[in-house]
Design a protein around this motif. Sequence first.
Motif, PDB file in Angstrom:
ATOM      1  N   ASP A 229      42.401  36.617  46.471  1.00 41.09           N
ATOM      2  CA  ASP A 229      41.589  36.679  47.683  1.00 41.09           C
ATOM      3  C   ASP A 229      40.673  37.901  47.695  1.00 41.09           C
ATOM      4  O   ASP A 229      39.682  37.936  48.433  1.00 41.09           O
ATOM      5  N   LEU A 230      41.006  38.916  46.891  1.00 37.82           N
ATOM      6  CA  LEU A 230      40.213  40.135  46.867  1.00 37.82           C
ATOM      7  C   LEU A 230      39.152  40.134  45.765  1.00 37.82           C
ATOM      8  O   LEU A 230      38.405  41.106  45.612  1.00 37.82           O
ATOM      9  N   PHE A 231      39.073  39.041  45.001  1.00 37.07           N
ATOM     10  CA  PHE A 231      38.031  38.945  43.970  1.00 37.07           C
ATOM     11  C   PHE A 231      36.661  39.026  44.628  1.00 37.07           C
ATOM     12  O   PHE A 231      36.420  38.439  45.681  1.00 37.07           O
ATOM     13  N   TRP A 232      35.771  39.766  43.998  1.00 37.57           N
ATOM     14  CA  TRP A 232      34.372  39.744  44.448  1.00 37.57           C
ATOM     15  C   TRP A 232      33.480  39.695  43.228  1.00 37.57           C
ATOM     16  O   TRP A 232      33.825  40.149  42.140  1.00 37.57           O
ATOM     17  N   SER A 233      32.307  39.146  43.429  1.00 34.99           N
ATOM     18  CA  SER A 233      31.443  38.847  42.295  1.00 34.99           C
ATOM     19  C   SER A 233      30.433  39.943  42.014  1.00 34.99           C
ATOM     20  O   SER A 233      29.557  39.759  41.171  1.00 34.99           O
TER      21      SER A 233
ATOM     22  N   GLU B 224      34.975  28.550  30.886  1.00 34.07           N
ATOM     23  CA  GLU B 224      34.896  27.091  30.784  1.00 34.07           C
ATOM     24  C   GLU B 224      36.169  26.434  31.319  1.00 34.07           C
ATOM     25  O   GLU B 224      36.117  25.329  31.880  1.00 34.07           O
ATOM     26  N   TYR B 225      37.280  27.121  31.184  1.00 37.39           N
ATOM     27  CA  TYR B 225      38.548  26.603  31.715  1.00 37.39           C
ATOM     28  C   TYR B 225      38.493  26.573  33.245  1.00 37.39           C
ATOM     29  O   TYR B 225      38.951  25.621  33.890  1.00 37.39           O
ATOM     30  N   ILE B 226      37.918  27.636  33.828  1.00 40.26           N
ATOM     31  CA  ILE B 226      37.748  27.669  35.298  1.00 40.26           C
ATOM     32  C   ILE B 226      36.727  26.621  35.736  1.00 40.26           C
ATOM     33  O   ILE B 226      36.879  25.996  36.797  1.00 40.26           O
ATOM     34  N   GLY B 227      35.700  26.412  34.931  1.00 45.27           N
ATOM     35  CA  GLY B 227      34.662  25.444  35.269  1.00 45.27           C
ATOM     36  C   GLY B 227      33.425  26.068  35.879  1.00 45.27           C
ATOM     37  O   GLY B 227      32.563  25.353  36.409  1.00 45.27           O
TER      38      GLY B 227
ATOM     39  N   ASP C  16      35.977  30.811  46.158  1.00 43.98           N
ATOM     40  CA  ASP C  16      36.266  29.499  45.556  1.00 43.98           C
ATOM     41  C   ASP C  16      36.475  29.641  44.051  1.00 43.98           C
ATOM     42  O   ASP C  16      37.381  29.029  43.478  1.00 43.98           O
ATOM     43  N   PHE C  17      35.631  30.434  43.391  1.00 43.07           N
ATOM     44  CA  PHE C  17      35.759  30.661  41.948  1.00 43.07           C
ATOM     45  C   PHE C  17      37.122  31.285  41.632  1.00 43.07           C
ATOM     46  O   PHE C  17      37.818  30.865  40.695  1.00 43.07           O
ATOM     47  N   ALA C  18      37.522  32.286  42.424  1.00 45.67           N
ATOM     48  CA  ALA C  18      38.807  32.951  42.183  1.00 45.67           C
ATOM     49  C   ALA C  18      39.977  32.003  42.426  1.00 45.67           C
ATOM     50  O   ALA C  18      40.965  32.021  41.677  1.00 45.67           O
ATOM     51  N   TRP C  19      39.885  31.197  43.471  1.00 39.32           N
ATOM     52  CA  TRP C  19      40.968  30.252  43.736  1.00 39.32           C
ATOM     53  C   TRP C  19      41.061  29.194  42.644  1.00 39.32           C
ATOM     54  O   TRP C  19      42.159  28.746  42.298  1.00 39.32           O
ATOM     55  N   GLN C  20      39.913  28.811  42.114  1.00 38.48           N
ATOM     56  CA  GLN C  20      39.935  27.847  41.014  1.00 38.48           C
ATOM     57  C   GLN C  20      40.591  28.474  39.779  1.00 38.48           C
ATOM     58  O   GLN C  20      41.348  27.817  39.058  1.00 38.48           O
ATOM     59  N   ALA C  21      40.324  29.775  39.551  1.00 43.12           N
ATOM     60  CA  ALA C  21      40.982  30.481  38.449  1.00 43.12           C
ATOM     61  C   ALA C  21      42.489  30.506  38.657  1.00 43.12           C
ATOM     62  O   ALA C  21      43.274  30.260  37.725  1.00 43.12           O
ATOM     63  N   ARG C  22      42.920  30.820  39.872  1.00 39.66           N
ATOM     64  CA  ARG C  22      44.347  30.835  40.177  1.00 39.66           C
ATOM     65  C   ARG C  22      44.953  29.447  39.996  1.00 39.66           C
ATOM     66  O   ARG C  22      46.086  29.305  39.491  1.00 39.66           O
ATOM     67  N   GLU C  23      44.196  28.412  40.367  1.00 41.44           N
ATOM     68  CA  GLU C  23      44.690  27.029  40.276  1.00 41.44           C
ATOM     69  C   GLU C  23      45.015  26.654  38.833  1.00 41.44           C
ATOM     70  O   GLU C  23      45.957  25.905  38.571  1.00 41.44           O
ATOM     71  N   VAL C  24      44.226  27.190  37.880  1.00 39.81           N
ATOM     72  CA  VAL C  24      44.450  26.843  36.468  1.00 39.81           C
ATOM     73  C   VAL C  24      45.252  27.918  35.750  1.00 39.81           C
ATOM     74  O   VAL C  24      45.325  27.919  34.501  1.00 39.81           O
ATOM     75  N   GLY C  25      45.844  28.852  36.506  1.00 36.94           N
ATOM     76  CA  GLY C  25      46.768  29.813  35.922  1.00 36.94           C
ATOM     77  C   GLY C  25      46.147  31.048  35.338  1.00 36.94           C
ATOM     78  O   GLY C  25      46.760  31.714  34.487  1.00 36.94           O
ATOM     79  N   ILE C  26      44.953  31.409  35.751  1.00 34.55           N
ATOM     80  CA  ILE C  26      44.293  32.602  35.230  1.00 34.55           C
ATOM     81  C   ILE C  26      44.524  33.754  36.205  1.00 34.55           C
ATOM     82  O   ILE C  26      44.171  33.666  37.389  1.00 34.55           O
ATOM     83  N   ALA C  27      45.108  34.829  35.719  1.00 28.70           N
ATOM     84  CA  ALA C  27      45.449  35.982  36.564  1.00 28.70           C
ATOM     85  C   ALA C  27      44.221  36.862  36.787  1.00 28.70           C
ATOM     86  O   ALA C  27      43.207  36.768  36.087  1.00 28.70           O
ATOM     87  N   LEU C  28      44.354  37.765  37.769  1.00 28.56           N
ATOM     88  CA  LEU C  28      43.276  38.684  38.123  1.00 28.56           C
ATOM     89  C   LEU C  28      43.726  40.104  37.800  1.00 28.56           C
ATOM     90  O   LEU C  28      44.858  40.497  38.121  1.00 28.56           O
ATOM     91  N   ALA C  29      42.848  40.869  37.146  1.00 25.86           N
ATOM     92  CA  ALA C  29      43.173  42.252  36.792  1.00 25.86           C
ATOM     93  C   ALA C  29      42.020  43.160  37.208  1.00 25.86           C
ATOM     94  O   ALA C  29      40.851  42.786  37.115  1.00 25.86           O
ATOM     95  N   TRP C  30      42.360  44.385  37.659  1.00 26.87           N
ATOM     96  CA  TRP C  30      41.367  45.376  38.058  1.00 26.87           C
ATOM     97  C   TRP C  30      41.299  46.455  36.988  1.00 26.87           C
ATOM     98  O   TRP C  30      42.314  47.049  36.623  1.00 26.87           O
ATOM     99  N   VAL C  31      40.083  46.711  36.491  1.00 24.03           N
ATOM    100  CA  VAL C  31      39.866  47.604  35.352  1.00 24.03           C
ATOM    101  C   VAL C  31      39.225  48.896  35.857  1.00 24.03           C
ATOM    102  O   VAL C  31      38.039  48.923  36.227  1.00 24.03           O
TER     103      VAL C  31
END
Length: 597
Positions: free
Chosen positions: A127-131, A142-145, A160-175
């Motif tokens: 939910d905290l992803f920002w573009s 491509e996996y996210i679409g 929506d992009f972040a939720w789609q990533a979560r839906e397909v099992g892609i984690a979020l990391a802060w660098v």
Amino acid sequence: MNDEDLRGLEPSPTVPLSVVSIPNCGPALPLAAARNLGVAHTGGHPDDLLIFLDVDCLPTPDLIEAYQSAAQAHPRDLLCGPVSYLPDVELDPITPGYAERLTRLCEPHPARPNPAPGEILLAGDHDLFWSLSFAVRREMWEYIGGFDEDFVGYGGEDTDFAWQAREVGIALAWVGSASAFHQYHPVSSPPVEHLDDILTNGRLFAHKWGQWPMQGWLERFEALSLVQRYASGYQAAPITVASVPGSHVYIRHLSNLDNAAPAIIRLPDPPPTRADTPVGAPWWPPAMLDPEWVRDCEADVFHIHFGFDAHSPAQLHAVIDALEVRGIPLVYTVHDLQNPHHEDDVLHSSQLDVLIPRATEVITLTPKAAEEIRRRWNIDAHVIAHPHVAEFETITELGDSSLRRQEEFRLGIHLKSLRANMVGIPLLQAAAGAVTKIPGGILQVNLHHDVFDEAGSRHDSELVHFLLNSDIDLRVHDYFSDRELFEYLAGLDASILPYRFGTHSGWMEACHDFGTRVIAPDVGCYISQGADASYSWRFENGVWAPDARSLDAAVLSVSSEQEDPVAEIVSRRCRQRNEIAAAHAAIYRSALAKSRF
């Protein structure tokens, strides 16, 4: 997106830059589609790292390397870098050490993670992803679409992009080391100018995921009575506007073409205070411009366009005082910086000195007018184009009726009743000379009876004598009805505006409704409004006259232009009207938000 200045940008020897453009995409920028288009133009290998950075962000020197290192360690993660906000200060040029200088100025976003340099925070909240700044390997992209291009304009597409990533099992990391600086620019909080986009995209998100995003903004909109909450979600709250005047064609065409559920309700004009109203202006003088009317009105917003010619500055102050007592914000559209009906502009200037500084929001029609408003009053005006004048059915009907003759070039000058800013004989002489140089050229001059007739209230014997002894097609009549005016314009190939001074022109817009080219003087803001060609004035021996050479060139220029197809005109005008309606709705909401804070 809509950035013509960048289309011809050339790559430098050291940077393999490629510019991909999405022109003419309307006011709601297609952010999702633009990001997808950028990726599509890169090509390459599944292991490529795609880095996204918003246009208002400056990268630190370590950003790319930090994202690359993080992608090697966590190749299946969606990577985000912290973005800190710079204050409203003058920035030095980017030179070695700039990142350290900017770090001392900036503030991190209070609601986003801010890991230290070298630190990577795993298993972040999607939910905290920002573009603003993020990176992802092409295989994961491509996996996210990619981004869902059904989202257009501000808000929702990145969640929506972040939720789609979560839906397909892609984690979020802060660098932590992949940091960037957000450059200062004015913003509104809440972003009322984006309310329509937020509602549209929020509705799409809710349909897709079962809940509304951007709840913080929506709750603040609701607190300001800008949106209403229903069991099915959120809708824009209707705004009642008192437009002065309300029945003028310009104001009627500020509404969205989709009237199924109008968010803007315009009050009808009250009966005018006198019975002998002018032809074409049954609303004059506007009864709304009265403190007594304001005290009892049911308006949310008061919007002045014109009709205040007879009001003193003190009377205008009294109207605005009454609005402030009621808590009703004033929006003022600057149609005229100089009154075309008066040679002496002292009164009009003093009226502007009241309306412009005291308005909550100021609108004008052209960039040049906005520049003048900024120069004279130090106020930034919104620029919104003039809408169409004729109805679309009329444009289509007359456009398809072939009122123009293929074998002739008909150039029109309509002198009407010779208002103060019009020039007669000198312009007619120059135009008659110019049109003889065009094959099939005919100069048609229209004039009202009050100027032509000896008993007319504005009779000009010298002008009449010239007209009767010149090789022109003279038409004398009374004030045109709308239908007669549109038939006249649709029969011209081009129209010359005979104005020595002025600002904007509804006549020009009516001409463009029917594909009639407009030759305008290089005074006021006519060129900025979209004249097809222009001529200049000169003052010699106490007489104003057009520069014959510039008028000849303008007539020659428009005579060689191809006529726009009627369907293209209607499509362009429809699209423009919806954009104009959306822009006005956003400004009304901004004015309301300012008055309610």
